[in-house]
Scaffold this active site. Sequence first.
Site, short mmCIF file in Angstrom:
data_model
loop_
_atom_site.label_atom_id
_atom_site.label_comp_id
_atom_site.label_asym_id
_atom_site.label_seq_id
_atom_site.Cartn_x
_atom_site.Cartn_y
_atom_site.Cartn_z
N CYS A 266 2.99 -4.65 -0.84
CA CYS A 266 2.95 -3.60 -1.88
C CYS A 266 4.32 -3.04 -2.25
O CYS A 266 4.68 -3.04 -3.42
CB CYS A 266 2.03 -2.48 -1.42
SG CYS A 266 0.38 -3.12 -1.12
N LYS A 269 6.49 -5.72 -4.03
CA LYS A 269 6.05 -6.13 -5.38
C LYS A 269 6.09 -4.96 -6.36
O LYS A 269 6.42 -5.13 -7.53
CB LYS A 269 4.67 -6.80 -5.33
CG LYS A 269 3.49 -5.89 -5.51
CD LYS A 269 2.18 -6.65 -5.56
CE LYS A 269 1.00 -5.74 -5.27
NZ LYS A 269 0.72 -4.72 -6.27
C1 UGA Z 1 1.99 0.97 1.08
C2 UGA Z 1 1.82 2.48 0.86
O1 UGA Z 1 2.21 3.19 2.04
C3 UGA Z 1 0.38 2.84 0.52
O2 UGA Z 1 0.25 4.22 0.24
C4 UGA Z 1 -0.06 2.01 -0.70
O3 UGA Z 1 -1.40 2.28 -1.07
C5 UGA Z 1 0.08 0.54 -0.34
O4 UGA Z 1 1.47 0.26 -0.05
C6 UGA Z 1 -0.40 -0.28 -1.53
O5 UGA Z 1 0.24 -0.20 -2.57
O6 UGA Z 1 -1.45 -0.91 -1.44
P1 UGA Z 1 1.58 -0.69 3.14
O7 UGA Z 1 2.52 -1.60 2.43
O8 UGA Z 1 0.27 -1.22 3.58
O9 UGA Z 1 1.24 0.61 2.24
O10 UGA Z 1 2.30 -0.15 4.45
P2 UGA Z 1 3.38 0.98 4.77
O11 UGA Z 1 2.88 1.74 5.92
O12 UGA Z 1 3.76 1.75 3.56
O13 UGA Z 1 4.63 0.10 5.28
C7 UGA Z 1 5.45 -0.65 4.40
C8 UGA Z 1 6.67 -1.12 5.14
O14 UGA Z 1 7.54 -0.03 5.45
C9 UGA Z 1 6.38 -1.79 6.48
O15 UGA Z 1 7.19 -2.93 6.64
C10 UGA Z 1 6.72 -0.73 7.50
O16 UGA Z 1 7.07 -1.24 8.75
C11 UGA Z 1 7.90 -0.05 6.83
N1 UGA Z 1 8.10 1.35 7.29
C12 UGA Z 1 7.20 2.31 7.00
C13 UGA Z 1 9.24 1.66 8.03
O17 UGA Z 1 10.09 0.79 8.31
N2 UGA Z 1 9.44 2.94 8.45
C14 UGA Z 1 8.56 3.93 8.15
O18 UGA Z 1 8.80 5.11 8.55
C15 UGA Z 1 7.42 3.62 7.42
#
Ligand code: UGA
Length: 435
Positions: A266, A269
């Site tokens: 997500c 993209k």
């Molecule tokens: C993200 C958004 O958080 C959701 O709100 C949204 O609905 C979703 O995309 C979507 O568009 O469907 P997601 O990609 O599933 O969700 O996961 P995240 O928890 O946002 O993590 C994304 C990336 O950021 C991961 O690689 C994670 O490890 C990294 N991340 C996240 C960090 O490195 N540090 C953080 O503090 C948080």
Amino acid sequence: MMNYNITVAGVGYVGLVTGLALANSGNNVTCCDINEEKIRMLKQGIPPFFEPGLDNLLGSTIMSNLIHFTTDWKSAYSGADIIIIAVSSPSNANGSANLGYIETAMKQIAASISKDCLVVMKSTVPPGTTNALERPLREQVCRRNTSLWVEMASNPEFLAQGTAVYDTIHPSRIVIGCKSDRAESMLKDVYRPFKAPIICMDCASAELTKYASNCFLAVKLSYINEIANICELTGASIHQVTMAMSYDTRIGKEYMKAGIGFGGSCLPKDTRALTYFANEKGYSLQTVQAAVSVNEIQKMKLCYKAEKEIGGFQDKKIAVLGLTFKSGTDDLREAPSLKNISYISSKGGKITAYDPACIDNAKKIVSSNVVLTTDLNKALNMADACFIFTEWDDVRHLKPNDFLKMKKPIVFDGRNLFDSKTMLKNGVLYFSIGN
Ligand code: UGA
């Protein structure tokens, strides 16, 4: 409360979990997908992907008889009061959102609707898409029956993988973009049981809210990752800096974990799609572009540092702990681990990679030279260096002693799971991000 016949198009993370949640709140839900294998599995109560809590939710909802799975789109769409489009909108090669799956679903919907129907766009789409799709839909339905009411609304999704079930049952907010009171009151009916703030607006604003939220998260993360990089140059600790920043409620403590950069389907993209969309409109979206460039560099930082520390990867046994883009998922899309693994392999490193959830998926995309295992010890035994790419609980719970079975206990942690002083005291040389 009204209960509706709802058909959900697409049984990915968003579609399946939404369908189950709406069935649990009393609606009669049909989940429709063109993938026969997924539908076959779902009918047997088997989730087609790993997501915590999904198997129990699926099992209990099937027992309630309020959820149905089918590939027969014609009957799934023709009987629906509400159709929710939740198919994926991946990136095109130029970064724009690929609306191909949505267009296919729209054609099927237009050919099937036979009663008053609200068609809801939950897939992430560029602002203006829902309104643009409405006219041809109405025209086609009207050609068959002029008396039918057909309208489109936007209802973006904010669940994250790894917490999809929780996020859907306890949403932070429900965003509804629509034009008529009728559509608004139907969607308010549907979402009232979730007890979350419901925010109504026009379709384009709702669509942009989704991109703006994901891009904001990407900018926040890349910013924190850059501060972590400055910490490394100054001897400061990113843990202490972010902890102290988080007491300012305008900044907060969420989404502040520095690491090897964001991956998944997500954020990558949606940052690309909004940048492309803005460019098309003649606007250069510099903050988001910067976040994307920082992220690309961030993914490889630790790997280049390790290469120097251990004197190259040639013929070294490299333990990789965690492959997925985050914990709680078997999804490898745009996982930072993949770029690192290709690089290490290209430099002659012999990788043994541990992951508790994604080995079957990894087999399809990782080079066959990489040994894949669900056994942490097999990865660590006699390794020359260890990388941590995913914050899985069993990796988090490792003790310094567990690393002593390596040939040389040297750990490069992209998730900042351990304290470097404790590691060093116990004989483990430890590098992380921003410390
Ligand atoms: C993200 C958004 O958080 C959701 O709100 C949204 O609905 C979703 O995309 C979507 O568009 O469907 P997601 O990609 O599933 O969700 O996961 P995240 O928890 O946002 O993590 C994304 C990336 O950021 C991961 O690689 C994670 O490890 C990294 N991340 C996240 C960090 O490195 N540090 C953080 O503090 C948080």
